[in-house]
Design a protein around this motif. Sequence first.
Motif, PDB file in Angstrom:
ATOM      1  N   PHE A  84     -19.878 -25.533  39.129  1.00  0.00           N
ATOM      2  CA  PHE A  84     -18.876 -24.392  39.031  1.00  0.00           C
ATOM      3  C   PHE A  84     -19.599 -23.089  39.445  1.00  0.00           C
ATOM      4  CE2 PHE A  84     -16.163 -26.473  35.635  1.00  0.00           C
ATOM      5  CZ  PHE A  84     -15.371 -27.079  36.460  1.00  0.00           C
ATOM      6  N   ILE A  85     -20.802 -23.146  39.003  1.00  0.00           N
ATOM      7  CA  ILE A  85     -21.771 -21.688  39.205  1.00  0.00           C
ATOM      8  C   ILE A  85     -22.074 -21.969  40.833  1.00  0.00           C
ATOM      9  CG2 ILE A  85     -24.153 -20.843  38.978  1.00  0.00           C
ATOM     10  CD1 ILE A  85     -23.851 -21.847  36.132  1.00  0.00           C
ATOM     11  N   ARG A  86     -22.300 -22.973  41.282  1.00  0.00           N
ATOM     12  CA  ARG A  86     -22.860 -23.094  42.744  1.00  0.00           C
ATOM     13  C   ARG A  86     -21.499 -22.999  43.714  1.00  0.00           C
ATOM     14  NH1 ARG A  86     -26.668 -28.377  42.764  1.00  0.00           N
ATOM     15  NH2 ARG A  86     -28.542 -27.348  42.036  1.00  0.00           N
ATOM     16  N   CYS A  87     -20.217 -23.155  43.028  1.00  0.00           N
ATOM     17  CA  CYS A  87     -19.174 -22.777  44.015  1.00  0.00           C
ATOM     18  C   CYS A  87     -18.457 -21.464  43.839  1.00  0.00           C
ATOM     19  CB  CYS A  87     -18.198 -23.937  43.884  1.00  0.00           C
ATOM     20  SG  CYS A  87     -17.049 -23.768  42.399  1.00  0.00           S
ATOM     21  N   GLY A  88     -19.072 -20.701  43.101  1.00  0.00           N
ATOM     22  CA  GLY A  88     -18.604 -19.329  42.720  1.00  0.00           C
ATOM     23  C   GLY A  88     -17.565 -19.317  41.881  1.00  0.00           C
ATOM     24  N   TRP A  89     -17.266 -20.187  40.818  1.00  0.00           N
ATOM     25  CA  TRP A  89     -16.305 -20.184  39.924  1.00  0.00           C
ATOM     26  C   TRP A  89     -16.623 -19.705  38.499  1.00  0.00           C
ATOM     27  CZ3 TRP A  89     -12.940 -25.311  40.307  1.00  0.00           C
ATOM     28  CH2 TRP A  89     -12.130 -25.183  41.365  1.00  0.00           C
ATOM     29  N   ALA A  90     -18.048 -19.784  38.337  1.00  0.00           N
ATOM     30  CA  ALA A  90     -18.688 -19.413  36.991  1.00  0.00           C
ATOM     31  C   ALA A  90     -19.787 -18.397  37.305  1.00  0.00           C
ATOM     32  CB  ALA A  90     -18.828 -20.414  36.014  1.00  0.00           C
ATOM     33  N   ARG A  91     -20.350 -17.867  36.238  1.00  0.00           N
ATOM     34  CA  ARG A  91     -21.732 -17.130  36.593  1.00  0.00           C
ATOM     35  C   ARG A  91     -22.377 -17.000  35.130  1.00  0.00           C
ATOM     36  NH1 ARG A  91     -18.529 -12.178  37.702  1.00  0.00           N
ATOM     37  NH2 ARG A  91     -18.239 -10.950  35.750  1.00  0.00           N
ATOM     38  N   VAL A  92     -23.851 -17.048  35.300  1.00  0.00           N
ATOM     39  CA  VAL A  92     -24.506 -16.903  33.724  1.00  0.00           C
ATOM     40  C   VAL A  92     -24.663 -15.548  33.272  1.00  0.00           C
ATOM     41  CG1 VAL A  92     -26.741 -17.484  32.808  1.00  0.00           C
ATOM     42  CG2 VAL A  92     -25.836 -18.909  34.712  1.00  0.00           C
ATOM     43  N   VAL A  93     -24.309 -15.218  32.142  1.00  0.00           N
ATOM     44  CA  VAL A  93     -24.405 -13.973  31.696  1.00  0.00           C
ATOM     45  C   VAL A  93     -24.945 -14.261  30.249  1.00  0.00           C
ATOM     46  CG1 VAL A  93     -23.252 -11.932  30.457  1.00  0.00           C
ATOM     47  CG2 VAL A  93     -22.390 -13.327  32.508  1.00  0.00           C
ATOM     48  N   GLY A  94     -26.550 -13.996  30.202  1.00  0.00           N
ATOM     49  CA  GLY A  94     -27.205 -14.376  29.047  1.00  0.00           C
ATOM     50  C   GLY A  94     -27.295 -15.622  28.700  1.00  0.00           C
TER      51      GLY A  94
END
Length: 111
Positions: A84-94
Amino acid sequence: MSLPAHLRKRAKAKSPFDGAALGVYRGPERLTEAPKVTTYRRSILQAIADGEVKAGQGQYTNAWRWHSDKSKQSTTITKSVVQFIRCGWARVVGSHVELTPAGRSALESAA
């Protein structure tokens, strides 16, 4: 008189490239193709939206864990979260992961 064996240098010569970070990509962020939204992926997207997914600790370092309030258990879901992070659906926040607008639209379209 020579030095003891544990203090002598090894006979093997070191390569000047040992310890170098070769192949590290420093360009703009690459995105992969968005995965098909299955029931399992939809439940993980919902868990990310609810804030139940966070970085693992201890033996689960470098892993993403789903801490479910319903079952009082946690599960490792690193493979799906990284996708999901690689496809742009999620991002890391802390220590948490959160959905991006693209991830929210994917979750709404799957509902």
